[in-house]
Design an enzyme around this catalytic site. Structure first.
Site, PDB file in Angstrom:
ATOM      1  N   GLU A   1       0.832  -1.209   0.000  1.00  0.00           N
ATOM      2  CA  GLU A   1       0.000   0.000   0.000  1.00  0.00           C
ATOM      3  C   GLU A   1       0.865   1.257   0.000  1.00  0.00           C
ATOM      4  OE1 GLU A   1      -3.051  -0.032  -0.567  1.00  0.00           O
ATOM      5  OE2 GLU A   1      -3.874  -1.932   0.133  1.00  0.00           O
TER       6      GLU A   1
ATOM      7  N   ASP B   1      -4.420  -9.628  -8.490  1.00  0.00           N
ATOM      8  CA  ASP B   1      -4.797  -8.670  -9.534  1.00  0.00           C
ATOM      9  C   ASP B   1      -3.652  -7.861 -10.144  1.00  0.00           C
ATOM     10  OD1 ASP B   1      -4.551  -7.413  -7.065  1.00  0.00           O
ATOM     11  OD2 ASP B   1      -6.488  -6.414  -7.085  1.00  0.00           O
TER      12      ASP B   1
ATOM     13  N   GLU C   1     -18.525  -6.198  -2.327  1.00  0.00           N
ATOM     14  CA  GLU C   1     -17.149  -6.699  -2.245  1.00  0.00           C
ATOM     15  C   GLU C   1     -17.023  -8.096  -2.829  1.00  0.00           C
ATOM     16  OE1 GLU C   1     -14.915  -4.553  -2.256  1.00  0.00           O
ATOM     17  OE2 GLU C   1     -13.738  -4.994  -0.476  1.00  0.00           O
TER      18      GLU C   1
ATOM     19  N   GLU D   1     -12.334   0.318  -9.444  1.00  0.00           N
ATOM     20  CA  GLU D   1     -11.958  -0.575 -10.551  1.00  0.00           C
ATOM     21  C   GLU D   1     -12.971  -0.588 -11.688  1.00  0.00           C
ATOM     22  OE1 GLU D   1     -11.490  -1.253  -7.411  1.00  0.00           O
ATOM     23  OE2 GLU D   1      -9.371  -1.743  -7.241  1.00  0.00           O
TER      24      GLU D   1
ATOM     25  N   THR E   1      -1.330   1.071 -10.758  1.00  0.00           N
ATOM     26  CA  THR E   1      -2.545   0.424 -10.244  1.00  0.00           C
ATOM     27  C   THR E   1      -3.359   1.371  -9.368  1.00  0.00           C
ATOM     28  OG1 THR E   1      -3.408  -1.594  -9.242  1.00  0.00           O
ATOM     29  CG2 THR E   1      -1.508  -0.571  -8.144  1.00  0.00           C
TER      30      THR E   1
HETATM   31  C1  DMJ Z   1      -6.360   0.393  -5.094  1.00  0.00           C
HETATM   32  O1  DMJ Z   1      -5.647   0.792  -3.987  1.00  0.00           O
HETATM   33  C2  DMJ Z   1      -5.473  -0.215  -6.113  1.00  0.00           C
HETATM   34  O2  DMJ Z   1      -6.114  -0.153  -7.331  1.00  0.00           O
HETATM   35  C3  DMJ Z   1      -5.088  -1.630  -5.816  1.00  0.00           C
HETATM   36  O3  DMJ Z   1      -4.354  -2.239  -6.812  1.00  0.00           O
HETATM   37  C4  DMJ Z   1      -6.272  -2.488  -5.498  1.00  0.00           C
HETATM   38  N1  DMJ Z   1      -7.436  -1.738  -5.394  1.00  0.00           N
HETATM   39  C5  DMJ Z   1      -7.445  -0.533  -4.643  1.00  0.00           C
HETATM   40  C6  DMJ Z   1      -8.776   0.146  -4.714  1.00  0.00           C
HETATM   41  O4  DMJ Z   1      -9.838  -0.713  -4.746  1.00  0.00           O
END
Ligand code: DMJ
Length: 914
Positions: A147, A294, A388, A406, A492
């Site tokens: 994160e 993912d 979720e 997303e 991401t």
């Molecule tokens: C984000 O922090 C990023 O996209 C991460 O890869 C997974 N998803 C969260 C938000 O849902």
């Protein structure tokens, strides 16, 4: 700004030996021009309407960002219900979710490049100054490496990328001297000790001040990490290396990726969800494209785009082939076992996989992207947001929705690729739902339960980093953005990194890498690379024609078991027993069970799946089917239904799921605990009485307020700081006697949710609430008065709302409404002398087998299963309200216990195959 290596097609670098697939993927991204040729299908959206929606996004961003800055900053995140900052250590722990919070003003950093995309350059300049002045990256706090990388390192690098772009333009940021980059480098060095493992995979957490090993670090004992956690570093780390010339970051990220690649399951080419960072063994061997994996896939493809290194594309294509072979069951994406990839590992999908259609666009594989996106959109239309997790027959599995971006991301990429105005309409729906259901006076609140519409006191930083960026870009024309977005790649977390990095400090990538691929074998790619002609063979209705057959996939869905039944019916064989159909009292079922694992390999496979489904079902029961929560919605001025609180029901009194909701003004009862005859009946008559938990049974409180003339009651937890965010909801039990005399509805609120009503009462005197099983739509007239609809009034309105929000929600250090000497209540619900609470445990699902054991309908008509479990349990609960629901799950538990051995054996078998 330097040009990308070897030439550029619409913003992506094309290496000198450009693989065909990249050109195709890039071309797919270049289909913006398709908008101009659109002639039929969804009606084109006018420029004015697009502008209006873009302005609406800007206003919404102001509402979210403005409230964060005013009421939360410098805290990491805004708590939009209590309108204050979330400071780690000062709130009850939420577990892993809190690992994103490092006391480094997370939301501000995550919002930096969004400000530039949204054309808020002055605000960006101001925000950068605040980051440089206020942010400390050396806090004694344990944070998630993943994160911190995607949100903070990515946020700083995205900010730096756009700061230097602005500086070069010559108007803004002229004072900027790469300070954000220096901070990024400082943070990069702080994360490096996490990679001190033999595998090169990083530890999942690190102490920003003390690293990993020091005793003060309070971390470094973990053995496992998720694949995405270890495999989502390369973009930020490579960008950091290439910006600064310090090669170590890119090297470390590459090493971790190399290790994951080596550890892929060789026969399926899939990776598991979690891996041991020391041994490299897969800890969780299920594999999908959502949670836990993912962005590993995302980063392989994007690393190729950003760095032009063929080995990343080769790896991505190999995995992609496996995903499409085993996981993709259009329009579904279902987890499987890495060793037995024909075997589903789950009966549900998680919301994180909604990014995948966007990635498929980047790859150039549009058809499955359109299909999955359409399926997800229908789930959203059903529940307003993507829960979720949801089952293969589209029932809610986990009901939360933390405002994840997303789906908006995939919508944006699909619009870019197809130019189909349908995707603009999708974006419009997302905007409407956010305003209608998630907007609160002090920001946007995550949905606690999409079924009831209740909120959580949470607005994650990714909502600002990603959601507003993708929504704004969806409606923006090229001239609405002050730079060329095609020059950048999205991380991401939707942070922007410039593509020219591909040719900067390139030598790093050649050093110490284990790439097996010196020459690209073009034959690997010929199946991957539809060009735009193939994607849209002269047919502007292409996307629509793919969506059409899926139009009713959610509403008309049959439970998957039934699909199998149909298949078997046609082939003349007996249908396999599915977990949700199982009845322990059915001798035929027991006979089938006995056979499983014994006779043929087909039986064995059915048995294995049955066991997995049972485990799944059991955990589903515990998580989702615990009990249908109820909603307390504040409907009077200035809330107008915008704040919805999650409440627990009672086993007695009016059942709100069967009867109409109860609406009334609230009043505190005296005594506040409601344990004796009320001394203020005139205050509560005809109202909903507020009572504090403790000192007597819930039923006794209900009788006392009912006798005083109250039309309903809300019991507020006396355990200060408790919240439905952190404690499991429960239902208030009766007193073991007949409770038929209690006719009014009773709901329970934890202390934090209760304090929102108490504070409102203190502030506004007249506070009206609605008690129901599902939040009701807000009063549209009031909404119109409150919410700006055009750009011209958006600024004012947003400012006004911020001010009123601050008046409404200053809840810090509040007291109970009257003096109370109640003993503090132990957390346990089983206080013998106090309220009897029934902890909510697996319940109704035990009745699922009967519920779902419906006659398969071969004509395609299915019963909507969504509400059935609830109805069933209510009937049972009514017939015997004092029975703990937990008892009913016993048979499944004991069956599961019996099977544990078999499961262990199966796991051993899997291990042997490694
Ligand atoms: C984000 O922090 C990023 O996209 C991460 O890869 C997974 N998803 C969260 C938000 O849902």
């Amino acid at each position: 700004m330097s040009e990308a290596g070897g030439g550029r097609v619409c913003g992506c670098p094309v290496p000198l030996r450009a693989p065909w697939s990249l050109v195709a993927a890039t071309a797919a991204l270049c289909l913006v021009s398709a908008t101009s040729v659109w002639t039929a299908g969804a009606a084109p959206m006018s420029r004015e309407e697009k502008q209006k929606l873009g302005n609406q996004v800007l206003e919404m961003f102001d509402h979210a960002y403005g409230n964060y800055m005013e009421h939360a900053y410098p805290a990491d995140e805004l708590m939009p219900l209590t309108c204050r900052g979330r400071v780690r250590g000062q709130e009850p722990s939420r577990g892993d979710v809190d690992d994103a919070l490092g006391k480094f003003s997370l939301t501000l950093i995550d919002s930096l490049d969004t400000l530039v995309v949204l054309n808020k350059t002055k605000e960006f300049e101001d925000a950068v100054r605040k980051v440089l002045r206020d942010v400390n990256l050396d806090n004694d706090v344990v944070v998630s490496v993943f994160e911190t990388n995607i949100r903070v390192l990515g946020g700083l690098l995205g900010g730096h990328s756009l700061a230097i772009m602005l500086r070069e333009k010559g108007e803004y940021m002229q004072w900027y001297n790469d300070e954000l980059l220096h901070m990024a480098k400082q943070l990069g060095y702080k994360l490096l000790p996490a990679f001190n493992t033999t595998s090169g995979l990083p530890y999942p957490r690190i102490n920003l001040k003390f690293g990993i090993r020091k005793p003060e670090a309070r971390t470094g004992t973990e053995t496992d990490t998720c694949t995405a956690c270890a495999g989502t570093l390369i973009l930020e780390f490579a960008a950091l290396s290439r910006f600064t010339g310090a090669t170590i970051f890119e090297e470390y990220a590459r090493k971790a990726l190399d290790f994951l690649w080596e550890k892929r399951q060789r026969s399926s080419n899939l990776v598991g969800v979690t891996i041991n960072i020391h041994t490299g063994d897969w800890v969780r061997k299920d594999s999908g494209v959502g949670a836990g994996i993912d962005s590993y896939y995302e980063y392989l493809l994007k690393a190729y785009v950003l760095l032009g290194d063929d080995s990343f594309l080769e790896r991505f294509n190999t995995h992609y082939d496996a995903i499409m072979r085993y996981i993709s069951q259009p329009p579904l994406l279902l987890d499987v076992h890495i060793h037995k990839p024909m075997l589903n590992a789950r009966t549900w999908m998680d919301a994180l996989l909604a990014f995948f259609p966007g990635l498929q666009v980047l790859k150039g594989d549009i058809r499955p992207a359109i299909e999955t996106h359409e399926m997800l959109y229908q789930v959203i239309k059903k529940h307003n947001f993507l829960p979720e997790a949801f089952t293969t027959d589209f029932r809610v599995h986990w009901a939360q929705h933390p405002l994840r971006p997303e789906f908006a991301e995939s919508t944006y990429f699909l619009y870019k690729a197809t130019g189909d105005p349908y995707y603009l309409e999708v974006g419009k729906t997302l905007i409407e739902n956010l305003n209608k259901y998630a907007r609160v006076p002090c920001g946007f609140a995550a949905m606690k339960d999409v079924r009831t519409g209740s909120h959580e006191d949470r607005m994650d930083s990714f909502f600002l980093a990603e959601m507003f960026k993708y929504l704004y870009l969806l409606f923006a024309d090229k001239e609405d953005i002050i730079f060329d977005i095609e020059d950048y790649i999205f991380t991401t977390e939707a942070h922007l990194l410039p593509l020219w990095l591909s040719t900067t400090n390139q030598s790093i990538s050649k050093k110490n890498t284990t790439s097996e691929y010196t020459e690209l074998d073009d034959s690997n790619f010929d199946w991957t690379c539809p060009n735009t002609q193939i994607l849209f063979p002269n047919d502007p209705l292409y996307a629509q024609s793919i969506r059409e057959p899926l139009k009713n996939v959610v509403d008309k869905s049959c439970p998957r078991g039934i699909i199998r039944v149909e298949e078997n019916f046609r082939s003349g064989t007996k249908p396999p027993l599915r977990a949700r159909d199982f009845m322990a009292t059915n001798p035929e079922h027991l006979e089938i069970l006995k056979k499983m694992g014994a006779a043929s390999s087909i039986d064995a496979e059915d048995g294995l799946r049955f066991m997995q489904e049972m485990i799944e079902l059991s955990s589903q029961q515990q998580k989702e089917q615990q009990l249908p929560p109820r909603a307390v919605q504040i409907v009077s001025h200035p809330f107008f239904g915008r704040v919805v609180l999650t409440a627990g029901p009672a086993q007695f009194g009016l059942d709100l799921s069967k009867h109409r909701e109860t609406r009334g003004f609230v009043a505190s009862s005296k005594p506040y605990n409601g344990c004796s005859e009320l001394t203020n009946p005139e205050a509560v008559v005809g109202k909903i009485a507020l009572i504090q938990r403790g000192q007597c049974m819930f039923a006794e409180k209900a009788r006392n307020i009912q006798n005083a003339g109250a039309i309903g009651g809300i019991v507020i937890d006396d355990n200060e700081g408790s919240s439905s965010d952190t404690a499991p909801l429960f239902q208030m039990a009766g007193d073991g006697k007949d409770t038929d005399d209690i006719k009014i509805p009773m709901l329970f609120l934890f202390s934090k949710e209760g304090s929102i009503i108490l504070e409102a009462l203190r502030e506004y005197e007249e506070v009206e609430v609605l008690l129901s099983d599902k939040a009701k739509d807000r009063d549209p007239e009031m909404e119109n008065e409150e919410q700006p609809s055009s750009e011209s009034d958006s600024q004012n309105q947003s400012g006004e709302q911020s001010t009123s929000a601050s008046q409404e929600f200053d809840l810090v250090d509040q007291e109970s409404p009257e003096e109370s000497s109640l003993d503090s209540h132990p957390e346990s619900f089983s206080q013998a002398d106090a309220d009897s609470a029934v902890s909510i445990s697996p319940v109704e699902q035990t009745s699922h087998p009967t519920e779902n054991h419906e006659t398969p309908s071969l004509d395609g008509e299915c019963t909507d299963l969504e509400n059935q479990p609830q109805e069933q349990s209510e009937t049972e609960e009514d017939s015997n309200p004092n029975v703990s629901w937990g008892k009913k799950v016993q048979p499944i538990d004991s069956i599961l216990a019996d099977w544990n051995e078999d499961i262990e054996a199966f796991e051993m078998m899997e291990k042997d195959e490694l």
